[in-house]
Design an enzyme around this catalytic site. Structure first.
Site, PDB file in Angstrom:
ATOM      1  N   ARG A   1      17.204   3.782   3.478  1.00 52.98           N
ATOM      2  CA  ARG A   1      16.837   4.445   4.649  1.00 52.98           C
ATOM      3  C   ARG A   1      17.931   5.067   5.135  1.00 52.98           C
ATOM      4  NH1 ARG A   1      12.046   1.236   6.299  1.00 52.98           N
ATOM      5  NH2 ARG A   1      10.817   2.106   7.922  1.00 52.98           N
TER       6      ARG A   1
ATOM      7  N   ARG B   1      11.019   6.091  15.963  1.00 48.11           N
ATOM      8  CA  ARG B   1      11.084   5.841  14.330  1.00 48.11           C
ATOM      9  C   ARG B   1      11.152   7.156  13.661  1.00 48.11           C
ATOM     10  NH1 ARG B   1       6.126   2.194  14.107  1.00 48.11           N
ATOM     11  NH2 ARG B   1       6.390   2.161  11.906  1.00 48.11           N
TER      12      ARG B   1
ATOM     13  N   ARG C   1       0.890  -4.225  14.881  1.00 51.01           N
ATOM     14  CA  ARG C   1       2.390  -4.172  14.660  1.00 51.01           C
ATOM     15  C   ARG C   1       3.031  -3.951  16.359  1.00 51.01           C
ATOM     16  NH1 ARG C   1       4.714  -1.627   9.501  1.00 51.01           N
ATOM     17  NH2 ARG C   1       6.500  -1.077  10.753  1.00 51.01           N
TER      18      ARG C   1
ATOM     19  N   ARG D   1      -3.380   1.761  13.186  1.00 46.75           N
ATOM     20  CA  ARG D   1      -2.968   0.659  12.074  1.00 46.75           C
ATOM     21  C   ARG D   1      -3.050  -0.942  12.464  1.00 46.75           C
ATOM     22  NH1 ARG D   1       2.574   0.984   8.516  1.00 46.75           N
ATOM     23  NH2 ARG D   1       3.593   1.064  10.489  1.00 46.75           N
TER      24      ARG D   1
ATOM     25  N   LYS E   1       3.372   4.520   2.443  1.00 43.41           N
ATOM     26  CA  LYS E   1       4.354   3.972   1.222  1.00 43.41           C
ATOM     27  C   LYS E   1       3.701   2.674   0.912  1.00 43.41           C
ATOM     28  CE  LYS E   1       7.789   4.476   3.797  1.00 43.41           C
ATOM     29  NZ  LYS E   1       7.401   4.842   5.041  1.00 43.41           N
TER      30      LYS E   1
HETATM   31  P1  ADP Z   1       3.937   2.954   5.676  1.00 40.88           P
HETATM   32  O1  ADP Z   1       4.237   1.804   4.641  1.00 40.88           O
HETATM   33  O2  ADP Z   1       4.505   4.374   4.978  1.00 40.88           O
HETATM   34  O3  ADP Z   1       4.565   2.957   6.888  1.00 40.88           O
HETATM   35  P2  ADP Z   1       1.202   2.345   5.477  1.00 40.88           P
HETATM   36  O4  ADP Z   1       1.095   2.174   4.076  1.00 40.88           O
HETATM   37  O5  ADP Z   1       1.588   1.094   6.221  1.00 40.88           O
HETATM   38  O6  ADP Z   1       2.590   3.443   5.643  1.00 40.88           O
HETATM   39  O7  ADP Z   1       0.036   3.206   6.132  1.00 40.88           O
HETATM   40  C1  ADP Z   1       0.164   3.610   7.441  1.00 40.88           C
HETATM   41  C2  ADP Z   1      -1.493   3.751   8.126  1.00 40.88           C
HETATM   42  O8  ADP Z   1      -2.020   4.677   7.378  1.00 40.88           O
HETATM   43  C3  ADP Z   1      -2.147   2.475   7.832  1.00 40.88           C
HETATM   44  O9  ADP Z   1      -3.051   2.045   9.012  1.00 40.88           O
HETATM   45  C4  ADP Z   1      -2.969   2.678   6.580  1.00 40.88           C
HETATM   46  O10 ADP Z   1      -3.943   2.026   6.354  1.00 40.88           O
HETATM   47  C5  ADP Z   1      -3.170   4.147   6.644  1.00 40.88           C
HETATM   48  N1  ADP Z   1      -3.017   5.010   5.562  1.00 40.88           N
HETATM   49  C6  ADP Z   1      -2.589   4.773   4.382  1.00 40.88           C
HETATM   50  N2  ADP Z   1      -2.808   5.704   3.430  1.00 40.88           N
HETATM   51  C7  ADP Z   1      -3.679   6.673   4.036  1.00 40.88           C
HETATM   52  C8  ADP Z   1      -4.324   7.963   3.535  1.00 40.88           C
HETATM   53  N3  ADP Z   1      -4.098   8.147   2.533  1.00 40.88           N
HETATM   54  N4  ADP Z   1      -5.197   8.330   4.647  1.00 40.88           N
HETATM   55  C9  ADP Z   1      -5.513   7.862   5.873  1.00 40.88           C
HETATM   56  N5  ADP Z   1      -4.668   6.904   6.155  1.00 40.88           N
HETATM   57  C10 ADP Z   1      -3.928   6.209   5.387  1.00 40.88           C
HETATM   58  P1  AMP Z   2       8.742  -0.547   7.778  1.00 35.19           P
HETATM   59  O1  AMP Z   2       7.905  -1.845   7.943  1.00 35.19           O
HETATM   60  O2  AMP Z   2       9.208   0.027   6.691  1.00 35.19           O
HETATM   61  O3  AMP Z   2       8.107   0.388   8.817  1.00 35.19           O
HETATM   62  O4  AMP Z   2      10.039  -1.144   8.773  1.00 35.19           O
HETATM   63  C1  AMP Z   2       9.982  -1.782  10.077  1.00 35.19           C
HETATM   64  C2  AMP Z   2      11.184  -1.777  10.710  1.00 35.19           C
HETATM   65  O5  AMP Z   2      11.967  -2.744   9.924  1.00 35.19           O
HETATM   66  C3  AMP Z   2      11.798  -0.657  10.690  1.00 35.19           C
HETATM   67  O6  AMP Z   2      11.767   0.232  11.916  1.00 35.19           O
HETATM   68  C4  AMP Z   2      13.302  -1.177  10.737  1.00 35.19           C
HETATM   69  O7  AMP Z   2      13.849  -1.435  12.173  1.00 35.19           O
HETATM   70  C5  AMP Z   2      13.316  -2.264   9.653  1.00 35.19           C
HETATM   71  N1  AMP Z   2      13.828  -1.873   8.486  1.00 35.19           N
HETATM   72  C6  AMP Z   2      12.930  -1.920   7.402  1.00 35.19           C
HETATM   73  N2  AMP Z   2      13.543  -1.495   6.331  1.00 35.19           N
HETATM   74  C7  AMP Z   2      14.811  -1.277   6.816  1.00 35.19           C
HETATM   75  C8  AMP Z   2      15.855  -0.615   6.086  1.00 35.19           C
HETATM   76  N3  AMP Z   2      15.865  -0.108   4.659  1.00 35.19           N
HETATM   77  N4  AMP Z   2      17.123  -0.240   6.650  1.00 35.19           N
HETATM   78  C9  AMP Z   2      16.964  -0.563   8.104  1.00 35.19           C
HETATM   79  N5  AMP Z   2      16.226  -1.175   8.828  1.00 35.19           N
HETATM   80  C10 AMP Z   2      14.946  -1.607   8.196  1.00 35.19           C
END
Ligand code: ADP
Ligand code: AMP
Length: 216
Positions: A90, A173, A162, A129, A18
Site C-alpha cells: 500500500r 481511507r 466493520r 458491506r 479485491k
Molecule cells: P476490498 O477488499 O477491495 O476492500 P471487498 O471485496 O470487501 O473490497 O468488497 C467491498 C464490498 O463490495 C463488499 O460488501 C462486497 O460484497 C461488495 N462487492 C464486491 N465485489 C462487488 C461487485 N462486483 N459488485 C458489487 N458489490 C461488490
Molecule cells: P483492508 O481490509 O485492506 O481494507 O485494510 C483495513 C485496514 O488495515 C487499513 O485501513 C489499514 O489501517 C490496515 N492495513 C491493511 N493492509 C495494510 C498495509 N499493507 N499497510 C498498512 N496498513 C494496512
C-alpha cells in the site's frame, strides 16, 4: 489455469472488491490468499501485540506503519511459491521491500491487477458491506445480501459492520489510498506486469475479466 508460479498483487481502492475476487481465485485455483487487513483484524480480535499496535491506525482509516506490515508479509510468504496479495503493498516502501524479498529468491511478481471502481460506487459498497465475525465471509446488503437477514449463509453467525466502514472513515481511507497507494500504479506499470480490470459489474463478470488477464 495452472496455479504454479502465480504471484499476484491486487491493487485498488478500498471497496473495489479485491478481497472478494482474491477469495474466489484462491478457492478455485488453490492459490494462497494473503490479506493484510484480515490478518490485522484477527490480531485485533485476539488482542495480540500486533493487534494492540495496529488498532488505532485501523480505526482512523490510516495505514499501519511499514515496518510492522513488511515483517508480517515476510513471515507469510516464507516458502510459498504462489500467492495472491490482497491489501499489500500500500506504500512505495512496502512495494520496494516486496520486490527485494522476491528477487532474493529469484521469484518476482507475475501480475499486478488493478481493480478500478469510481469513488461514489465505493462509498455505496462499503457502507453496505457486512462481514461474518466467525468465518470471514463478506456480503453486501445491496449487491449480494445473505439469504437470511444479516445472518451468514456459511456458518449461521450474525453479520457485523466493520468499525472502519463508517462514511467519515471511508473518506479518509480514500484520501490515504490516493496519497500513498495510487502512486504504485505507475511503479508497476513501468515494470510491465500491470493489468487494469474494470471492477464495476457483477462479481462473476469481474472474476471472468481477471481470469482473462491471468490466462494471457
Ligand atoms: P476490498 O477488499 O477491495 O476492500 P471487498 O471485496 O470487501 O473490497 O468488497 C467491498 C464490498 O463490495 C463488499 O460488501 C462486497 O460484497 C461488495 N462487492 C464486491 N465485489 C462487488 C461487485 N462486483 N459488485 C458489487 N458489490 C461488490
Ligand atoms: P483492508 O481490509 O485492506 O481494507 O485494510 C483495513 C485496514 O488495515 C487499513 O485501513 C489499514 O489501517 C490496515 N492495513 C491493511 N493492509 C495494510 C498495509 N499493507 N499497510 C498498512 N496498513 C494496512
Amino acid at each position: 489455469m495452472e496455479n504454479n508460479g502465480y504471484r499476484i498483487v491486487f491493487l485498488g481502492p478500498p471497496g473495489a472488491g479485491k478481497g472478494t475476487q482474491a477469495s474466489l481465485l484462491s478457492e478455485k485455483y488453490g492459490i494462497k490468499k494473503i490479506s493484510t487487513g484480515d490478518i490485522l483484524r484477527e490480531a485485533v480480535r485476539k488482542g495480540t501485540e500486533l493487534g494492540k499496535k495496529a488498532k488505532k491506525y485501523m480505526d482512523a482509516g490510516e495505514l499501519v506503519p511499514d515496518d510492522i506490515i513488511i515483517g508480517l508479509i515476510e513471515e507469510q510468504i516464507q516458502g510459498v511459491d504462489s500467492f495472491i496479495l490482497d491489501g499489500f503493498p500500500r506504500t512505495m516502501k512496502q512495494a520496494e521491500a516486496l520486490d527485494r524479498l522476491l528477487s532474493e529468491r529469484g521469484k518476482p511478481l507475475s501480475h499486478v491487477i488493478f481493480v478500478n471502481v469510481p469513488d461514489e460506487e465505493i462509498v455505496k459498497r462499503l457502507t453496505a458491506r457486512r462481514v461474518c465475525p466467525n468465518c470471514g465471509a463478506v456480503y453486501n446488503m445491496i449487491y449480494n445480501p445473505p439469504k437470511r437477514d444479516e445472518i451468514c449463509d456459511v456458518c449461521g453467525t450474525p453479520l457485523v459492520q466493520r468499525s472502519d466502514d463508517r462514511e467519515d472513515v471511508i473518506r479518509n481511507r480514500l484520501k490515504v489510498y490516493r496519497e500513498s497507494t495510487a502512486p504504485l500504479i505507475d511503479y508497476y506499470r513501468e515494470k510491465g506486469i500491470f493489468y487494469e480490470v474494470n471492477g464495476v459489474g457483477k462479481v462473476e463478470e469481474v472474476l471472468r475479466r481477471i481470469e482473462g488477464v491471468l490466462r494471457g
